[in-house]
Design an enzyme around this catalytic site. Sequence first.
Site, PDB file in Angstrom:
ATOM      1  CB  CYS A  16      31.368   9.185  11.448  1.00  0.00           C
ATOM      2  SG  CYS A  16      29.939  10.254  11.751  1.00  0.00           S
TER       3      CYS A  16
ATOM      4  CB  CYS B 160      18.069  11.558  12.471  1.00  0.00           C
ATOM      5  SG  CYS B 160      18.707  11.666  10.801  1.00  0.00           S
TER       6      CYS B 160
ATOM      7  CB  CYS C 165      11.328  14.894  10.997  1.00  0.00           C
ATOM      8  SG  CYS C 165       9.691  15.609  11.190  1.00  0.00           S
TER       9      CYS C 165
END
EC number: 2.3.1.225
Length: 337
Positions: free
Chosen positions: A134, A165, A159
């Site tokens: 990033c 997220c 999850c």
Amino acid sequence: MRRGWKMALSGGLRCCRRVLSWVPVLVIVLVVLWSYYAYVFELCLVTVLSPAEKVVYLILYHAIFVFFTWTYWKSIFTLPQQPNQKFHLSYTDKERYENEERPEVQKQMLVDMAKKLPVYTRTGSGAVRFCDRCHLIKPDRCHHCSVCAMCVLKMDHHCPWVNNCIGFSNYKFFLQFLAYSVLYCLYIATTVFSYFIKYWRGELPSVRSKFHVLFLLFVACMFFVSLVILFGYHCWLVSRNKTTLEAFCTPVFTNGPEKNGFNLGFIKNIQQVFGDKKKFWLIPIGSSPGDGHSFPMRSRNESQDPLLANEEPWEDNEDDNRDYPEGSSSLAVETEA
């Protein structure tokens, strides 16, 4: 030509991955829809004979069901929050960093940039936490999720059961979802149990509803056991003001590793997730304090509250750039860059 085929294949694989990532969510939705039908129609409207009992069961069930589905929706569709622009390298700094071939000079460049930012955590080697995907200096408690392909503020885990997220923006909703899931399963199991016994003893006619009631109790108990363990684990994390990642890998601060670096005390730890207004604690409305980029730390509060210094330090030390395997929501942790 070959390059075009490779790009097309790569795009197709990404598309298939996005579609398949919704399969766990679809499974949960189908189970919930079946449980709604089995409880409302097969149990309450067909099996239960007392009108008063039907009304009470249906009112309480739908009250829990609304909050259960509401929090699940918020956990799925609340987008993870990313670091703001001031943590990203400018175009000039990015060029300087990428063109520099000496690692020690690159590290010093990041140190100089980090001095202007509220960043107090480091990698296991003491370097500034930098995401080369990033191109940003990671805020405290921020990690890169390889599934979401972005840095997530106060990332807890990725999850698959919500296909999202879990981090600063939706951790409260995820905890509420776990709590209402446990309550949902517990309510179904306790109200269905007496009719399960009646079917078992042959006191009720063996009709189609019998099988729905039997499976409803079995599924509710099965999910209750797994969910209560997961919910208990996250309650422990909240009480210590930790994320799942921080439980696996001790945070490293400028003065060294400290497992209780963000532990402010039980009540303040809860307020870091749910806010200081208790009327919002049970409702899936954003109330977490701060902006997710910086957090109060234990070392800054010890002078004001000496009792905080009585906690024992954690001496283990792990590298901040370790890769974590993806798993179930109980230990689902994604790769940090």
